[in-house]
Design an enzyme around this catalytic site. Structure first.
Site, PDB file in Angstrom:
ATOM      1  N   GLU A 138     133.656 -53.930  35.889  1.00  0.00           N
ATOM      2  CA  GLU A 138     134.251 -52.681  36.380  1.00  0.00           C
ATOM      3  C   GLU A 138     135.551 -52.933  37.130  1.00  0.00           C
ATOM      4  O   GLU A 138     136.309 -52.000  37.380  1.00  0.00           O
ATOM      5  CB  GLU A 138     133.257 -51.939  37.273  1.00  0.00           C
ATOM      6  CG  GLU A 138     132.041 -51.392  36.540  1.00  0.00           C
ATOM      7  CD  GLU A 138     132.382 -50.275  35.559  1.00  0.00           C
ATOM      8  OE1 GLU A 138     133.336 -49.519  35.822  1.00  0.00           O
ATOM      9  OE2 GLU A 138     131.687 -50.157  34.535  1.00  0.00           O
TER      10      GLU A 138
ATOM     11  N   TYR B 156     133.406 -48.646  43.563  1.00  0.00           N
ATOM     12  CA  TYR B 156     132.604 -49.831  43.256  1.00  0.00           C
ATOM     13  C   TYR B 156     133.482 -50.914  42.642  1.00  0.00           C
ATOM     14  O   TYR B 156     133.451 -52.072  43.062  1.00  0.00           O
ATOM     15  CB  TYR B 156     131.470 -49.456  42.302  1.00  0.00           C
ATOM     16  CG  TYR B 156     130.737 -50.652  41.745  1.00  0.00           C
ATOM     17  CD1 TYR B 156     129.744 -51.285  42.475  1.00  0.00           C
ATOM     18  CD2 TYR B 156     131.027 -51.143  40.473  1.00  0.00           C
ATOM     19  CE1 TYR B 156     129.064 -52.389  41.962  1.00  0.00           C
ATOM     20  CE2 TYR B 156     130.357 -52.243  39.955  1.00  0.00           C
ATOM     21  CZ  TYR B 156     129.373 -52.856  40.699  1.00  0.00           C
ATOM     22  OH  TYR B 156     128.719 -53.947  40.186  1.00  0.00           O
TER      23      TYR B 156
ATOM     24  N   SER C  69     132.240 -58.137  38.642  1.00  0.00           N
ATOM     25  CA  SER C  69     131.870 -57.106  37.669  1.00  0.00           C
ATOM     26  C   SER C  69     133.007 -56.779  36.719  1.00  0.00           C
ATOM     27  O   SER C  69     134.186 -56.791  37.093  1.00  0.00           O
ATOM     28  CB  SER C  69     131.460 -55.830  38.412  1.00  0.00           C
ATOM     29  OG  SER C  69     131.329 -54.739  37.529  1.00  0.00           O
TER      30      SER C  69
END
Length: 330
Positions: free
Chosen positions: A129, A151, A127
Protein backbone atom coordinates in the site's frame (compact mmCIF):
# COMPACT_ATOMS: atom_id res chain seq x y z
CA UNK A 1 18.46 -21.82 21.14
CA UNK A 2 17.79 -18.61 19.16
CA UNK A 3 15.27 -16.18 20.61
CA UNK A 4 12.75 -14.03 18.75
CA UNK A 5 10.32 -11.29 19.74
CA UNK A 6 7.21 -10.77 17.60
CA UNK A 7 4.94 -7.73 17.80
CA UNK A 8 1.47 -8.30 16.41
CA UNK A 9 1.63 -11.96 17.40
CA UNK A 10 -2.16 -12.21 17.73
CA UNK A 11 -2.65 -11.52 14.00
CA UNK A 12 -2.51 -14.07 11.19
CA UNK A 13 1.11 -13.25 10.32
CA UNK A 14 2.20 -13.39 13.94
CA UNK A 15 0.63 -16.80 14.44
CA UNK A 16 2.15 -18.29 11.30
CA UNK A 17 5.56 -16.80 12.07
CA UNK A 18 5.48 -18.07 15.65
CA UNK A 19 4.68 -21.57 14.37
CA UNK A 20 7.53 -21.42 11.85
CA UNK A 21 10.07 -20.20 14.41
CA UNK A 22 8.98 -22.71 17.03
CA UNK A 23 9.37 -25.53 14.51
CA UNK A 24 12.89 -24.27 13.82
CA UNK A 25 13.87 -24.45 17.47
CA UNK A 26 13.41 -20.81 18.51
CA UNK A 27 12.28 -19.60 21.88
CA UNK A 28 9.50 -17.21 20.87
CA UNK A 29 8.14 -14.20 22.74
CA UNK A 30 5.07 -12.27 21.67
CA UNK A 31 4.18 -8.68 22.48
CA UNK A 32 0.55 -8.05 23.45
CA UNK A 33 -1.09 -4.81 24.49
CA UNK A 34 -2.85 -5.04 27.85
CA UNK A 35 -3.03 -7.86 30.36
CA UNK A 36 -6.61 -8.69 29.33
CA UNK A 37 -5.97 -8.76 25.57
CA UNK A 38 -8.95 -10.74 24.18
CA UNK A 39 -6.83 -12.44 21.52
CA UNK A 40 -4.14 -13.69 23.89
CA UNK A 41 -6.00 -16.88 24.99
CA UNK A 42 -6.20 -18.06 21.35
CA UNK A 43 -2.44 -17.65 21.00
CA UNK A 44 -1.82 -19.57 24.21
CA UNK A 45 -4.08 -22.42 23.09
CA UNK A 46 -2.50 -22.69 19.63
CA UNK A 47 1.08 -22.12 20.79
CA UNK A 48 1.45 -23.04 24.46
CA UNK A 49 5.25 -22.69 24.36
CA UNK A 50 5.08 -19.01 23.42
CA UNK A 51 5.76 -16.48 26.18
CA UNK A 52 3.57 -13.39 25.97
CA UNK A 53 4.94 -10.06 27.20
CA UNK A 54 2.96 -6.90 27.79
CA UNK A 55 3.97 -3.90 25.69
CA UNK A 56 2.63 -1.14 23.47
CA UNK A 57 4.07 0.32 20.26
CA UNK A 58 2.99 3.74 21.58
CA UNK A 59 5.09 3.35 24.75
CA UNK A 60 8.89 3.27 24.41
CA UNK A 61 9.65 2.15 28.01
CA UNK A 62 7.38 -0.90 27.60
CA UNK A 63 9.27 -1.89 24.43
CA UNK A 64 12.63 -1.56 26.19
CA UNK A 65 11.26 -3.70 29.01
CA UNK A 66 10.07 -6.37 26.58
CA UNK A 67 13.51 -6.49 24.98
CA UNK A 68 15.19 -6.80 28.38
CA UNK A 69 12.94 -9.72 29.33
CA UNK A 70 13.15 -11.57 26.02
CA UNK A 71 16.79 -10.78 25.05
CA UNK A 72 16.00 -11.62 21.41
CA UNK A 73 18.35 -12.37 18.55
CA UNK A 74 15.63 -11.34 16.12
CA UNK A 75 12.71 -8.90 16.29
CA UNK A 76 9.81 -9.05 13.85
CA UNK A 77 7.65 -5.92 13.90
CA UNK A 78 4.25 -7.04 12.61
CA UNK A 79 2.13 -4.90 14.92
CA UNK A 80 -0.05 -2.33 13.16
CA UNK A 81 -3.55 -1.03 12.63
CA UNK A 82 -3.98 -2.89 9.38
CA UNK A 83 -7.51 -1.98 8.26
CA UNK A 84 -7.09 0.53 5.44
CA UNK A 85 -10.68 1.81 5.60
CA UNK A 86 -10.35 2.25 9.38
CA UNK A 87 -7.17 4.28 8.89
CA UNK A 88 -9.25 7.06 7.32
CA UNK A 89 -11.39 7.30 10.47
CA UNK A 90 -8.46 6.87 12.87
CA UNK A 91 -5.64 8.54 10.97
CA UNK A 92 -3.79 9.83 14.03
CA UNK A 93 -3.91 6.48 15.85
CA UNK A 94 -2.78 4.71 12.67
CA UNK A 95 0.22 7.03 12.38
CA UNK A 96 1.08 6.48 16.06
CA UNK A 97 1.07 2.67 15.91
CA UNK A 98 1.70 1.72 12.28
CA UNK A 99 4.17 4.53 11.63
CA UNK A 100 5.83 5.97 14.72
CA UNK A 101 5.61 2.59 16.44
CA UNK A 102 8.36 1.36 14.11
CA UNK A 103 10.60 4.22 15.22
CA UNK A 104 9.96 3.40 18.86
CA UNK A 105 10.84 -0.26 18.38
CA UNK A 106 14.06 0.64 16.56
CA UNK A 107 14.95 3.16 19.25
CA UNK A 108 14.21 0.56 21.92
CA UNK A 109 16.64 -1.83 20.19
CA UNK A 110 19.28 0.91 20.01
CA UNK A 111 18.95 1.58 23.74
CA UNK A 112 18.79 -2.12 24.64
CA UNK A 113 21.95 -2.93 22.68
CA UNK A 114 23.87 0.09 23.93
CA UNK A 115 24.09 1.40 20.37
CA UNK A 116 25.43 -1.82 18.85
CA UNK A 117 22.25 -2.43 16.85
CA UNK A 118 23.72 -5.23 14.74
CA UNK A 119 23.36 -7.48 17.81
CA UNK A 120 19.60 -7.77 17.21
CA UNK A 121 18.30 -8.44 13.73
CA UNK A 122 15.12 -6.54 12.86
CA UNK A 123 12.43 -7.13 10.24
CA UNK A 124 9.77 -4.53 9.51
CA UNK A 125 6.53 -5.68 7.88
CA UNK A 126 6.12 -3.03 5.20
CA UNK A 127 3.24 -3.00 2.73
CA UNK A 128 2.46 -2.75 -0.96
CA UNK A 129 0.00 0.00 0.00
CA UNK A 130 3.04 2.28 0.18
CA UNK A 131 3.13 2.25 -3.65
CA UNK A 132 -0.40 3.62 -3.88
CA UNK A 133 -0.90 5.62 -7.08
CA UNK A 134 1.54 3.63 -9.13
CA UNK A 135 2.81 4.69 -12.54
CA UNK A 136 4.04 1.29 -13.65
CA UNK A 137 3.53 -2.37 -12.91
CA UNK A 138 4.84 -4.63 -11.55
CA UNK A 139 6.34 -2.87 -8.55
CA UNK A 140 9.88 -3.57 -7.33
CA UNK A 141 12.03 -2.41 -4.42
CA UNK A 142 12.99 0.63 -6.54
CA UNK A 143 9.41 1.75 -7.34
CA UNK A 144 8.52 5.16 -5.87
CA UNK A 145 6.01 5.33 -3.02
CA UNK A 146 2.80 7.34 -3.54
CA UNK A 147 0.49 6.11 -0.75
CA UNK A 148 -3.23 6.84 -1.01
CA UNK A 149 -4.33 6.17 2.55
CA UNK A 150 -3.20 7.05 6.09
CA UNK A 151 -2.27 3.36 6.45
CA UNK A 152 -0.05 3.47 3.36
CA UNK A 153 1.55 6.73 4.49
CA UNK A 154 2.26 5.32 7.97
CA UNK A 155 3.79 2.18 6.46
CA UNK A 156 5.97 4.36 4.20
CA UNK A 157 7.29 6.21 7.25
CA UNK A 158 8.04 2.90 8.97
CA UNK A 159 9.87 1.66 5.88
CA UNK A 160 11.99 4.80 5.54
CA UNK A 161 12.89 4.96 9.23
CA UNK A 162 14.01 1.33 9.05
CA UNK A 163 16.35 2.24 6.18
CA UNK A 164 17.54 5.29 8.16
CA UNK A 165 18.51 3.20 11.19
CA UNK A 166 20.28 0.69 8.95
CA UNK A 167 22.32 3.40 7.27
CA UNK A 168 22.87 5.64 10.30
CA UNK A 169 23.39 3.14 13.13
CA UNK A 170 24.52 0.01 11.31
CA UNK A 171 21.36 -1.83 12.29
CA UNK A 172 20.70 -5.21 10.74
CA UNK A 173 17.28 -3.96 9.69
CA UNK A 174 15.23 -5.27 6.77
CA UNK A 175 11.89 -4.25 5.32
CA UNK A 176 9.62 -6.92 3.88
CA UNK A 177 7.43 -5.13 1.33
CA UNK A 178 4.50 -7.50 1.65
CA UNK A 179 1.80 -7.56 -0.97
CA UNK A 180 -1.67 -8.71 0.09
CA UNK A 181 -1.55 -12.04 1.89
CA UNK A 182 -4.45 -13.96 3.31
CA UNK A 183 -5.33 -17.18 5.15
CA UNK A 184 -8.16 -18.84 7.07
CA UNK A 185 -6.88 -16.81 10.03
CA UNK A 186 -7.64 -13.50 8.34
CA UNK A 187 -10.31 -11.54 10.21
CA UNK A 188 -13.76 -11.07 8.71
CA UNK A 189 -13.14 -7.34 8.17
CA UNK A 190 -11.02 -8.09 5.09
CA UNK A 191 -12.67 -8.62 1.72
CA UNK A 192 -11.07 -12.03 1.11
CA UNK A 193 -12.42 -13.54 4.31
CA UNK A 194 -15.69 -11.68 3.93
CA UNK A 195 -16.18 -13.37 0.55
CA UNK A 196 -15.08 -16.89 1.55
CA UNK A 197 -17.19 -16.84 4.72
CA UNK A 198 -20.24 -15.58 2.83
CA UNK A 199 -19.86 -18.22 0.10
CA UNK A 200 -19.79 -20.96 2.74
CA UNK A 201 -22.77 -19.59 4.68
CA UNK A 202 -24.87 -18.87 1.59
CA UNK A 203 -24.32 -22.42 0.33
CA UNK A 204 -25.79 -23.74 3.61
CA UNK A 205 -28.67 -21.28 3.77
CA UNK A 206 -27.23 -19.36 6.71
CA UNK A 207 -26.90 -16.09 4.79
CA UNK A 208 -28.67 -14.57 1.79
CA UNK A 209 -26.63 -11.57 0.65
CA UNK A 210 -23.03 -10.39 0.50
CA UNK A 211 -22.51 -6.62 0.39
CA UNK A 212 -19.30 -5.40 -1.26
CA UNK A 213 -17.68 -2.30 -2.75
CA UNK A 214 -15.70 -2.21 -6.00
CA UNK A 215 -15.65 -5.64 -7.64
CA UNK A 216 -12.99 -4.58 -10.16
CA UNK A 217 -10.36 -3.67 -7.53
CA UNK A 218 -7.28 -5.79 -8.18
CA UNK A 219 -4.60 -7.10 -5.82
CA UNK A 220 -1.67 -9.48 -5.75
CA UNK A 221 -2.91 -12.04 -3.20
CA UNK A 222 -0.69 -14.70 -1.61
CA UNK A 223 -0.72 -17.04 1.39
CA UNK A 224 0.38 -15.56 4.74
CA UNK A 225 2.22 -18.74 5.70
CA UNK A 226 4.48 -18.38 2.66
CA UNK A 227 5.15 -14.71 3.34
CA UNK A 228 6.35 -15.10 6.93
CA UNK A 229 8.95 -17.58 5.67
CA UNK A 230 10.32 -14.82 3.43
CA UNK A 231 10.68 -12.54 6.46
CA UNK A 232 12.61 -15.20 8.35
CA UNK A 233 14.89 -15.78 5.36
CA UNK A 234 15.73 -12.05 5.24
CA UNK A 235 17.21 -12.20 8.73
CA UNK A 236 19.34 -15.23 7.87
CA UNK A 237 21.36 -13.37 5.22
CA UNK A 238 24.86 -11.93 5.63
CA UNK A 239 23.70 -8.38 4.90
CA UNK A 240 20.40 -6.59 5.60
CA UNK A 241 18.27 -5.41 2.69
CA UNK A 242 14.68 -4.78 1.60
CA UNK A 243 12.63 -7.25 -0.42
CA UNK A 244 9.31 -7.30 -2.25
CA UNK A 245 7.28 -10.38 -1.26
CA UNK A 246 4.56 -11.14 -3.81
CA UNK A 247 3.16 -13.74 -6.22
CA UNK A 248 3.48 -11.62 -9.36
CA UNK A 249 -0.19 -12.27 -10.26
CA UNK A 250 -3.04 -9.79 -10.14
CA UNK A 251 -6.65 -10.80 -9.45
CA UNK A 252 -9.87 -8.82 -9.02
CA UNK A 253 -12.53 -9.14 -6.35
CA UNK A 254 -14.67 -10.60 -9.13
CA UNK A 255 -12.05 -13.35 -9.61
CA UNK A 256 -12.18 -13.97 -5.88
CA UNK A 257 -15.96 -14.38 -6.05
CA UNK A 258 -15.68 -16.79 -8.98
CA UNK A 259 -13.32 -19.15 -7.17
CA UNK A 260 -15.01 -18.93 -3.77
CA UNK A 261 -18.55 -19.61 -4.97
CA UNK A 262 -17.43 -22.31 -7.40
CA UNK A 263 -15.87 -24.12 -4.45
CA UNK A 264 -19.33 -24.47 -2.85
CA UNK A 265 -21.05 -25.36 -6.13
CA UNK A 266 -22.60 -21.96 -6.92
CA UNK A 267 -21.84 -20.87 -10.49
CA UNK A 268 -24.07 -17.78 -10.57
CA UNK A 269 -23.08 -15.65 -7.60
CA UNK A 270 -24.38 -12.34 -8.98
CA UNK A 271 -27.79 -12.82 -7.39
CA UNK A 272 -26.18 -13.09 -3.97
CA UNK A 273 -23.89 -10.03 -4.18
CA UNK A 274 -25.04 -6.48 -3.60
CA UNK A 275 -22.98 -3.35 -4.34
CA UNK A 276 -22.82 -0.61 -1.72
CA UNK A 277 -20.66 2.49 -2.41
CA UNK A 278 -20.16 2.94 1.34
CA UNK A 279 -17.82 -0.07 1.20
CA UNK A 280 -15.54 1.66 -1.32
CA UNK A 281 -12.46 3.47 0.01
CA UNK A 282 -12.20 7.28 -0.24
CA UNK A 283 -9.00 6.72 -2.24
CA UNK A 284 -7.70 3.40 -3.43
CA UNK A 285 -4.42 2.14 -4.77
CA UNK A 286 -4.36 1.28 -8.45
CA UNK A 287 -3.15 -2.03 -9.88
CA UNK A 288 -0.77 -3.51 -7.32
CA UNK A 289 1.33 -6.42 -8.54
CA UNK A 290 4.71 -7.26 -7.12
CA UNK A 291 7.96 -8.36 -8.72
CA UNK A 292 9.64 -10.64 -6.17
CA UNK A 293 12.61 -11.48 -8.40
CA UNK A 294 15.07 -10.23 -5.80
CA UNK A 295 13.58 -12.45 -3.08
CA UNK A 296 13.56 -15.43 -5.44
CA UNK A 297 17.18 -14.91 -6.46
CA UNK A 298 18.81 -13.90 -3.17
CA UNK A 299 16.62 -15.66 -0.63
CA UNK A 300 15.63 -18.69 -2.67
CA UNK A 301 12.02 -17.91 -1.78
CA UNK A 302 8.94 -18.60 -3.85
CA UNK A 303 5.25 -18.84 -2.92
CA UNK A 304 4.02 -22.41 -2.58
CA UNK A 305 0.27 -21.74 -2.68
CA UNK A 306 -1.34 -19.99 -5.64
CA UNK A 307 -4.45 -17.82 -5.76
CA UNK A 308 -6.92 -20.61 -6.46
CA UNK A 309 -5.51 -22.88 -3.78
CA UNK A 310 -5.52 -20.01 -1.26
CA UNK A 311 -9.17 -19.12 -1.85
CA UNK A 312 -10.25 -22.76 -1.74
CA UNK A 313 -8.33 -23.28 1.51
CA UNK A 314 -10.16 -20.34 3.06
CA UNK A 315 -13.56 -21.47 1.78
CA UNK A 316 -13.00 -24.99 3.14
CA UNK A 317 -12.17 -23.62 6.59
CA UNK A 318 -15.22 -21.34 6.54
CA UNK A 319 -17.42 -24.17 5.28
CA UNK A 320 -16.37 -26.34 8.23
CA UNK A 321 -17.19 -23.47 10.61
CA UNK A 322 -20.54 -22.84 8.88
CA UNK A 323 -21.49 -26.51 9.17
CA UNK A 324 -20.77 -26.40 12.89
CA UNK A 325 -22.97 -23.30 13.11
CA UNK A 326 -25.76 -24.99 11.15
CA UNK A 327 -25.57 -28.06 13.39
CA UNK A 328 -25.77 -25.84 16.46
CA UNK A 329 -28.91 -24.19 15.14
CA UNK A 330 -30.63 -27.48 14.35
Amino acid sequence: MPRALITGITGQDGMYLAELLTARGYEVFGLVRGQANPKAPAVRRALPSIRLLEGDLRDLPSLIGALERSRPDEVYNLGAISMIRLSWRQAELTSEITGTGVLRMLEAIRIHTGGDMAKVRFCQASSSEMFGKVRKAPQTEATAFRPRSPYGAAKAFGHHITVNYRESYGAFACSAILFNHESPRRTEDFVTRKVTRAAARISLGLQEKLVLGDLEARRDWGFAGDYVEAMWLMLQQDEPDDYVVATGESHSVRDLLDVAFARVGITNWEGHVQYDPRHARPEDAQVLIGDASKARTRLGWAPRIGFGGLVEMMVDADLAAARREATGRA
